[in-house]
Scaffold this motif. Structure first.
Motif, PDB file in Angstrom:
ATOM      1  N   GLN A  53       0.808  -1.211   0.000  1.00  0.00           N
ATOM      2  CA  GLN A  53       0.000   0.000   0.000  1.00  0.00           C
ATOM      3  C   GLN A  53       0.846   1.268   0.000  1.00  0.00           C
ATOM      4  OE1 GLN A  53      -2.750   0.212   3.272  1.00  0.00           O
ATOM      5  NE2 GLN A  53      -3.408   2.283   2.795  1.00  0.00           N
ATOM      6  N   ASP A  54       1.830   1.327   0.868  1.00  0.00           N
ATOM      7  CA  ASP A  54       2.630   2.544   1.017  1.00  0.00           C
ATOM      8  C   ASP A  54       3.896   2.437   0.180  1.00  0.00           C
ATOM      9  OD1 ASP A  54       4.189   4.687   1.770  1.00  0.00           O
ATOM     10  OD2 ASP A  54       3.687   4.551   3.896  1.00  0.00           O
ATOM     11  N   PRO A  55       3.990   3.177  -0.912  1.00  0.00           N
ATOM     12  CA  PRO A  55       5.152   3.040  -1.794  1.00  0.00           C
ATOM     13  C   PRO A  55       6.439   3.600  -1.209  1.00  0.00           C
ATOM     14  CG  PRO A  55       3.770   4.839  -2.527  1.00  0.00           C
ATOM     15  CD  PRO A  55       3.031   4.172  -1.400  1.00  0.00           C
ATOM     16  N   TYR A  56       6.332   4.395  -0.136  1.00  0.00           N
ATOM     17  CA  TYR A  56       7.559   4.969   0.428  1.00  0.00           C
ATOM     18  C   TYR A  56       8.208   4.016   1.421  1.00  0.00           C
ATOM     19  CZ  TYR A  56      10.947   8.283   2.203  1.00  0.00           C
ATOM     20  OH  TYR A  56      12.119   8.903   2.551  1.00  0.00           O
ATOM     21  N   THR A  57       7.431   3.499   2.375  1.00  0.00           N
ATOM     22  CA  THR A  57       8.008   2.613   3.379  1.00  0.00           C
ATOM     23  C   THR A  57       8.413   1.265   2.794  1.00  0.00           C
ATOM     24  OG1 THR A  57       5.806   1.846   4.041  1.00  0.00           O
ATOM     25  CG2 THR A  57       6.737   3.697   5.263  1.00  0.00           C
TER      26      THR A  57
ATOM     27  N   LEU B  52      10.124   0.966   0.083  1.00  0.00           N
ATOM     28  CA  LEU B  52      11.383   1.166  -0.637  1.00  0.00           C
ATOM     29  C   LEU B  52      12.465   1.595   0.352  1.00  0.00           C
ATOM     30  CD1 LEU B  52      10.027   3.220  -3.693  1.00  0.00           C
ATOM     31  CD2 LEU B  52      10.429   0.741  -3.585  1.00  0.00           C
ATOM     32  N   ASN B  53      13.650   1.022   0.232  1.00  0.00           N
ATOM     33  CA  ASN B  53      14.761   1.367   1.106  1.00  0.00           C
ATOM     34  C   ASN B  53      15.222   2.797   0.792  1.00  0.00           C
ATOM     35  OD1 ASN B  53      17.278   1.671   2.409  1.00  0.00           O
ATOM     36  ND2 ASN B  53      17.706  -0.504   2.254  1.00  0.00           N
ATOM     37  N   PRO B  54      15.068   3.733   1.740  1.00  0.00           N
ATOM     38  CA  PRO B  54      15.388   5.137   1.447  1.00  0.00           C
ATOM     39  C   PRO B  54      16.871   5.396   1.212  1.00  0.00           C
ATOM     40  CG  PRO B  54      14.925   4.852   3.788  1.00  0.00           C
ATOM     41  CD  PRO B  54      14.587   3.557   3.123  1.00  0.00           C
ATOM     42  N   ALA B  55      17.740   4.464   1.626  1.00  0.00           N
ATOM     43  CA  ALA B  55      19.180   4.662   1.487  1.00  0.00           C
ATOM     44  C   ALA B  55      19.721   4.129   0.160  1.00  0.00           C
ATOM     45  CB  ALA B  55      19.915   3.979   2.650  1.00  0.00           C
ATOM     46  N   MET B  56      18.885   3.442  -0.601  1.00  0.00           N
ATOM     47  CA  MET B  56      19.328   2.845  -1.862  1.00  0.00           C
ATOM     48  C   MET B  56      18.831   3.663  -3.045  1.00  0.00           C
ATOM     49  SD  MET B  56      18.600  -1.187  -0.941  1.00  0.00           S
ATOM     50  CE  MET B  56      19.213  -1.829  -2.503  1.00  0.00           C
ATOM     51  N   THR B  57      19.622   3.714  -4.107  1.00  0.00           N
ATOM     52  CA  THR B  57      19.151   4.345  -5.336  1.00  0.00           C
ATOM     53  C   THR B  57      18.104   3.435  -5.988  1.00  0.00           C
ATOM     54  OG1 THR B  57      20.788   3.291  -6.779  1.00  0.00           O
ATOM     55  CG2 THR B  57      21.419   5.381  -5.713  1.00  0.00           C
ATOM     56  N   ILE B  58      17.365   3.984  -6.917  1.00  0.00           N
ATOM     57  CA  ILE B  58      16.331   3.207  -7.603  1.00  0.00           C
ATOM     58  C   ILE B  58      16.965   2.051  -8.378  1.00  0.00           C
ATOM     59  CG2 ILE B  58      14.456   3.302  -9.265  1.00  0.00           C
ATOM     60  CD1 ILE B  58      14.114   4.852  -6.525  1.00  0.00           C
ATOM     61  N   GLU B  59      18.132   2.289  -8.970  1.00  0.00           N
ATOM     62  CA  GLU B  59      18.824   1.212  -9.683  1.00  0.00           C
ATOM     63  C   GLU B  59      19.177   0.073  -8.730  1.00  0.00           C
ATOM     64  OE1 GLU B  59      23.050   0.465 -11.965  1.00  0.00           O
ATOM     65  OE2 GLU B  59      21.895   2.259 -12.502  1.00  0.00           O
ATOM     66  N   GLN B  60      19.663   0.401  -7.555  1.00  0.00           N
ATOM     67  CA  GLN B  60      20.000  -0.635  -6.570  1.00  0.00           C
ATOM     68  C   GLN B  60      18.756  -1.387  -6.116  1.00  0.00           C
ATOM     69  OE1 GLN B  60      21.913   2.011  -3.780  1.00  0.00           O
ATOM     70  NE2 GLN B  60      23.981   1.374  -4.399  1.00  0.00           N
ATOM     71  N   ILE B  61      17.657  -0.657  -5.919  1.00  0.00           N
ATOM     72  CA  ILE B  61      16.399  -1.286  -5.485  1.00  0.00           C
ATOM     73  C   ILE B  61      15.897  -2.274  -6.535  1.00  0.00           C
ATOM     74  CG2 ILE B  61      13.946  -0.813  -5.092  1.00  0.00           C
ATOM     75  CD1 ILE B  61      14.830   1.791  -3.684  1.00  0.00           C
ATOM     76  N   LEU B  62      15.950  -1.870  -7.791  1.00  0.00           N
ATOM     77  CA  LEU B  62      15.429  -2.724  -8.853  1.00  0.00           C
ATOM     78  C   LEU B  62      16.370  -3.872  -9.193  1.00  0.00           C
ATOM     79  CD1 LEU B  62      13.841  -0.111 -11.303  1.00  0.00           C
ATOM     80  CD2 LEU B  62      12.789  -1.340  -9.405  1.00  0.00           C
ATOM     81  N   ALA B  63      17.664  -3.660  -8.982  1.00  0.00           N
ATOM     82  CA  ALA B  63      18.641  -4.711  -9.286  1.00  0.00           C
ATOM     83  C   ALA B  63      18.719  -5.758  -8.186  1.00  0.00           C
ATOM     84  CB  ALA B  63      20.017  -4.090  -9.525  1.00  0.00           C
ATOM     85  N   GLU B  64      18.326  -5.381  -6.961  1.00  0.00           N
ATOM     86  CA  GLU B  64      18.471  -6.295  -5.827  1.00  0.00           C
ATOM     87  C   GLU B  64      17.781  -7.641  -6.041  1.00  0.00           C
ATOM     88  OE1 GLU B  64      18.319  -5.944  -0.988  1.00  0.00           O
ATOM     89  OE2 GLU B  64      16.707  -5.022  -2.139  1.00  0.00           O
ATOM     90  N   PRO B  65      16.516  -7.698  -6.525  1.00  0.00           N
ATOM     91  CA  PRO B  65      15.885  -9.012  -6.728  1.00  0.00           C
ATOM     92  C   PRO B  65      16.611  -9.895  -7.743  1.00  0.00           C
ATOM     93  CG  PRO B  65      14.262  -7.243  -6.837  1.00  0.00           C
ATOM     94  CD  PRO B  65      15.601  -6.603  -6.859  1.00  0.00           C
ATOM     95  N   LEU B  66      17.338  -9.267  -8.679  1.00  0.00           N
ATOM     96  CA  LEU B  66      18.014 -10.019  -9.725  1.00  0.00           C
ATOM     97  C   LEU B  66      19.168 -10.855  -9.187  1.00  0.00           C
ATOM     98  CD1 LEU B  66      18.050  -7.228 -12.463  1.00  0.00           C
ATOM     99  CD2 LEU B  66      16.426  -9.115 -12.217  1.00  0.00           C
ATOM    100  N   THR B  67      19.623 -10.549  -7.961  1.00  0.00           N
ATOM    101  CA  THR B  67      20.693 -11.363  -7.371  1.00  0.00           C
ATOM    102  C   THR B  67      20.244 -12.800  -7.143  1.00  0.00           C
ATOM    103  OG1 THR B  67      20.040 -10.692  -5.125  1.00  0.00           O
ATOM    104  CG2 THR B  67      21.706  -9.353  -6.233  1.00  0.00           C
TER     105      THR B  67
END
Length: 287
Positions: free
Chosen positions: A96-100, A102-117
Motif C-alpha cells: 500500500q505505502d510506496p515509500y516505506t 522502498l529502502n530510502p538509502a538505496m538508489t532506484i537502480e539498486q532497489i530494482l537490481a536487488e531481486p536479480l541477485t
C-alpha cells in the motif's frame, strides 16, 4: 482463461489471543477463491474484513490453520523459508505505502537490481534490465540514479511495481496499491497495471476497499465481510449489480460526481439499512 494458477480452498487463519483459556481469533473462515493465469481477481471489503490477511496468507506472511493454498497445483500453505524464497520469483507483492516499502538509502537502480541477485544476473545485464523496468512503468532512464524521496507518491508506486516485475512473476499480490494516492494519480496507476497485464500476462490478486477501483481491472471479484466471502463472481456483475446487501452497501457508499445521483444513493442506502433492521439482521452489515 481456464488454467487455475492459484487455488485457495476452505482457508482458515487464526491468531492466538492472550489468556490461557482464550479461544484463538479466527480471521478467515473457510475462504475459497481461485485465480486463473493472466486474470485479475479483485478482493474487496472494508477494514477488518480479512482481505489483507488472505493476501498475506498467499505470500506466506500469515499462519494457515486449515484448508489449503495451491499454486500451480502445489500446496504452498506451509513452505519453509528456503522454499518460500524460491517461490518469490513467481509470486511478488506491491504494498500500500510506496515509500516505506522502498529502502530510502538505496538508489532506484539498486532497489530494482536487488531481486536479480536471486538469479545471479551480472552487473551489465542487471543495468539493462533496470532500464527496461523503468521503461515498463513509464519512468525516465536517469531515474535509476536517484533516491526514493526524490519522487512523488505515484512515481514511487511505479518503482514498487517495477521491482515486483523484476523477476517476471506469474502472480502479483496488490495490497491496496492505490489507496494512498490522489484520484487522478490512482487512475494513471490503475491504467499502468492494466497495460502491464495485457503486455506480460501476469495475474493479479488485487486487494482494495473500493469497488470502483476493482471494477477498473478485475475479471472476477470476491467480496469479503467478517472473514468470509459473501459474494463472488463476474467483475461487472458484482461491481454494478451486486446481490448481497453488504456489497450493495459498498456500492452505494462510493461517491459519484453527480449530486442528484449521490442523493439517490444515500436514500437507497438508508432504505436498505431500514429493511435490514426490520428483518432482524445485524446492523453492522450496512452501517
Amino acid at each position: 482463461m481456464s488454467d487455475r494458477l492459484l487455488e485457495v480452498e476452505d482457508l482458515v487463519v487464526e491468531y492466538p489471543v492472550k489468556g490461557r483459556r482464550a479461544a484463538p481469533l479466527r480471521v478467515l473462515k473457510d475462504v475459497s477463491v481461485d485465480i486463473r493465469a493472466g486474470e485479475c481477481v479483485g478482493l474487496v471489503g472494508e477494514s477488518g474484513s480479512g482481505k489483507t490477511t488472505l493476501g498475506r496468507a498467499v505470500l506466506g506472511l500469515a499462519p494457515v490453520t486449515g484448508g489449503s493454498i495451491r499454486y500451480g497445483g502445489r500446496d504452498i500453505s506451509h513452505l519453509s523459508r528456503r522454499e518460500r524464497r524460491a517461490l518469490s520469483a513467481d509470486i511478488q507483492v506491491v504494498f500500500q505505502d510506496p515509500y516505506t516499502s522502498l529502502n530510502p538509502a538505496m538508489t532506484i537502480e539498486q532497489i530494482l537490481a536487488e531481486p536479480l541477485t536471486v538469479r545471479d544476473v551480472d552487473r551489465a545485464e542487471a543495468r539493462r534490465r533496470v532500464r527496461d523496468l523503468l521503461d515498463q512503468v513509464q519512468l525516465p532512464a536517469d531515474a535509476g540514479n536517484r533516491l526514493p524521496r526524490e519522487f512523488s507518491g505515484g512515481q514511487r508506486q511505479r518503482i514498487a511495481i517495477a521491482r515486483a516485475l523484476a523477476l517476471e512473476p506469474r502472480l502479483i499480490v496488490c495490497d491496496e496499491p492505490v489507496s494512498a494516492l490522489d484520484l487522478s494519480t490512482q487512475a494513471r496507476v490503475l491504467e499502468l497495471f492494466k497495460e502491464i497485464q495485457e503486455r506480460t500476462g501476469v495475474a493479479y490478486l488485487f486487494v482494495s476497499h473500493d469497488l470502483a477501483v476493482v471494477r477498473h481491472l478485475s475479471h472476477r471479484v470476491a467480496v469479503m465481510y467478517r472473514g468470509e466471502i459473501v459474494e463472488w463472481g463476474d467483475g461487472d456483475q458484482v461491481t454494478s449489480r451486486p446481490q448481497h446487501p453488504y456489497t450493495q452497501k459498498l456500492l452505494l457508499a462510493a461517491p459519484v460526481p453527480d449530486p442528484v445521483k449521490q442523493q439517490q444513493r444515500r436514500a437507497e442506502r438508508r432504505r436498505l439499512l431500514t429493511a435490514q433492521r426490520q428483518a432482524g439482521q445485524p446492523a453492522g452489515a450496512l452501517s
